[in-house]
Write a protein that holds these residues in place. Sequence first.
Motif, PDB file in Angstrom:
ATOM      1  N   GLY A 154      25.373  70.548  -4.021  1.00 45.15           N
ATOM      2  CA  GLY A 154      25.928  71.247  -5.174  1.00 45.15           C
ATOM      3  C   GLY A 154      26.624  72.535  -4.786  1.00 45.15           C
ATOM      4  O   GLY A 154      27.709  72.861  -5.304  1.00 45.15           O
ATOM      5  N   ALA A 155      26.031  73.289  -3.862  1.00 44.11           N
ATOM      6  CA  ALA A 155      26.655  74.533  -3.399  1.00 44.11           C
ATOM      7  C   ALA A 155      27.947  74.248  -2.647  1.00 44.11           C
ATOM      8  O   ALA A 155      28.911  75.025  -2.732  1.00 44.11           O
ATOM      9  CB  ALA A 155      25.677  75.311  -2.514  1.00 44.11           C
ATOM     10  N   LEU A 156      27.987  73.138  -1.919  1.00 45.64           N
ATOM     11  CA  LEU A 156      29.230  72.749  -1.233  1.00 45.64           C
ATOM     12  C   LEU A 156      30.327  72.408  -2.247  1.00 45.64           C
ATOM     13  O   LEU A 156      31.509  72.712  -2.024  1.00 45.64           O
ATOM     14  CB  LEU A 156      28.965  71.554  -0.322  1.00 45.64           C
ATOM     15  CG  LEU A 156      28.241  71.851   1.002  1.00 45.64           C
ATOM     16  CD1 LEU A 156      27.865  70.549   1.700  1.00 45.64           C
ATOM     17  CD2 LEU A 156      29.110  72.720   1.912  1.00 45.64           C
ATOM     18  N   VAL A 157      29.952  71.788  -3.351  1.00 45.00           N
ATOM     19  CA  VAL A 157      30.927  71.482  -4.406  1.00 45.00           C
ATOM     20  C   VAL A 157      31.512  72.771  -4.972  1.00 45.00           C
ATOM     21  O   VAL A 157      32.727  72.887  -5.177  1.00 45.00           O
ATOM     22  CB  VAL A 157      30.257  70.654  -5.524  1.00 45.00           C
ATOM     23  CG1 VAL A 157      31.192  70.539  -6.742  1.00 45.00           C
ATOM     24  CG2 VAL A 157      29.890  69.265  -5.019  1.00 45.00           C
ATOM     25  N   VAL A 158      30.645  73.758  -5.214  1.00 41.86           N
ATOM     26  CA  VAL A 158      31.120  75.049  -5.728  1.00 41.86           C
ATOM     27  C   VAL A 158      32.049  75.720  -4.719  1.00 41.86           C
ATOM     28  O   VAL A 158      33.084  76.295  -5.091  1.00 41.86           O
ATOM     29  CB  VAL A 158      29.932  75.969  -6.066  1.00 41.86           C
ATOM     30  CG1 VAL A 158      30.418  77.371  -6.441  1.00 41.86           C
ATOM     31  CG2 VAL A 158      29.114  75.388  -7.209  1.00 41.86           C
ATOM     32  N   LEU A 159      31.688  75.662  -3.439  1.00 35.94           N
ATOM     33  CA  LEU A 159      32.529  76.252  -2.401  1.00 35.94           C
ATOM     34  C   LEU A 159      33.897  75.575  -2.371  1.00 35.94           C
ATOM     35  O   LEU A 159      34.937  76.250  -2.288  1.00 35.94           O
ATOM     36  CB  LEU A 159      31.842  76.120  -1.045  1.00 35.94           C
ATOM     37  CG  LEU A 159      32.641  76.606   0.170  1.00 35.94           C
ATOM     38  CD1 LEU A 159      32.967  78.097   0.053  1.00 35.94           C
ATOM     39  CD2 LEU A 159      31.872  76.332   1.470  1.00 35.94           C
ATOM     40  N   LEU A 160      33.924  74.239  -2.454  1.00 36.86           N
ATOM     41  CA  LEU A 160      35.186  73.507  -2.468  1.00 36.86           C
ATOM     42  C   LEU A 160      36.026  73.907  -3.685  1.00 36.86           C
ATOM     43  O   LEU A 160      37.248  74.119  -3.580  1.00 36.86           O
ATOM     44  CB  LEU A 160      34.911  72.001  -2.481  1.00 36.86           C
ATOM     45  CG  LEU A 160      36.133  71.091  -2.615  1.00 36.86           C
ATOM     46  CD1 LEU A 160      37.072  71.271  -1.428  1.00 36.86           C
ATOM     47  CD2 LEU A 160      35.696  69.631  -2.734  1.00 36.86           C
ATOM     48  N   ALA A 161      35.358  74.030  -4.850  1.00 33.30           N
ATOM     49  CA  ALA A 161      36.073  74.415  -6.066  1.00 33.30           C
ATOM     50  C   ALA A 161      36.656  75.810  -5.947  1.00 33.30           C
ATOM     51  O   ALA A 161      37.778  76.079  -6.399  1.00 33.30           O
ATOM     52  CB  ALA A 161      35.127  74.339  -7.259  1.00 33.30           C
TER      53      ALA A 161
END
Length: 459
Positions: free
Chosen positions: A327-334
């Motif tokens: 989930g944190a990786l998704v936020v970073l990508l966003a």
Amino acid sequence: MTQTTTLPPLSGVAEKRLGGRWIEDWRPEDTGFWERGGKRVAWRNLVFSVLSEHIGFSVWSLWSVLVLFMGPAYGFSAPQKFVITATPALVGSILRVPYTFAVATFGGRNWTIISALLLLIPTIYIAVVLQPGVSYGTVLVGAMLAGVGGANFASSMTNINSYFPSRLKGRALGINAGAGNLGVAVVQLVGLLVLAVSGAGHPRVMVGIYMPLIVVSAVLSALFMDNLLKNSNAKGAMREVVRHSETWVVSLLYIGTFGSFIGFGFAFGQVLLVQFPQDFPVPVKAAALTFLGPLLGSFVRPLGGALADRLKGSVVTALNFAAMAIGALVVLLASRTHSLPLFIVGFVLLFVLSGLGNGSVYKMIPAIFNAKARLATHGEADVEPQALLAGRRSGALIGLAGAIGGLGGVLVNLAFRQSFLTLKNGDGAYVAFVAFYALCLVVTWVVFIRPRPSRLEGV
């Protein structure tokens, strides 16, 4: 005058105790005792504990909404506002330790009344001082006072833990904590309503809404809750649990789950305003989104406890940390691609997973000490005094882990502050979150899951 509970066969009068509704005889592991009326008493106390804790969380989270009202007329920068939202998290976490002791000293019912009334202090203060031109120091004092709302969680969880049998602790603690956590979402919904109806110029309307609710909560606690004598015998348990290595491991894991939940709850609205200013020209648009994550995270917290009841708390926790890292990786990508929809999806996912993890980690606490009791009694977990000792230590660790875990909310806000100061975005904070969740996954597997002779069974 000291009173008994309404169930004479299940209780006695605890003489020479600070007034009000003491239960001497409490045996939730005894099925006959539980079905004859213990269950009804336990759930009644849970309901009114939840009400008080819910309002406490709302007061604790007030500043996460109030900063959205504080536009240019207040003169505070974004890094200053992150310090404002970090301050209640810090004070509330520190106060959770004495609040845990307070249950043992005053009784669960008595302390619920007192702790509810203490919420009037920050709300009255805000009603008096909050207006354009107020000094930064004055605002920080108000943020410190709001910390008392976060401390209610520790005393409530410690108290409710003693009411339920081991087979239901995960569910009961999940409901207690989840319904309390809903206060984060509800105060943001109240803020959204006030912003929409009154505008950003009337932040003090919010505390005007909560003051009468605080009084009602205290009165209902006085009328319908009980004190357990077994809680009053737990004063030395905190000194005992700090000598167990599992105490510090669970506290680390709780930083990752509850610390994330409360930290994101305090910071999310401000992060949206700073990272996507073009999408949120007015605060009400950000407020319309900030409640969703805390709302879903609160609702799923009991599910985390229930899953841990069915499976193992350690297994649910480990899988949850793996998902949180994703989930944190998704936020970073966003953040890197400047995608607001993906950013919101990633953050909502983190809220939901942190809620699940809250429930599973807290289920691990009684499981740890029950496992130690079984070892001490050669498999007979109900043998006294080990069973009573396990219960007292569980209650103490619930308070201590809650205090240390709450510090995660401070770290989240400080991580955002530093990242925005250094990089002008939140990417540094998101990388740190990924690394920390990966660490928690590894620690959970090594300590509680990895096969070895010294592993505690059933955790």
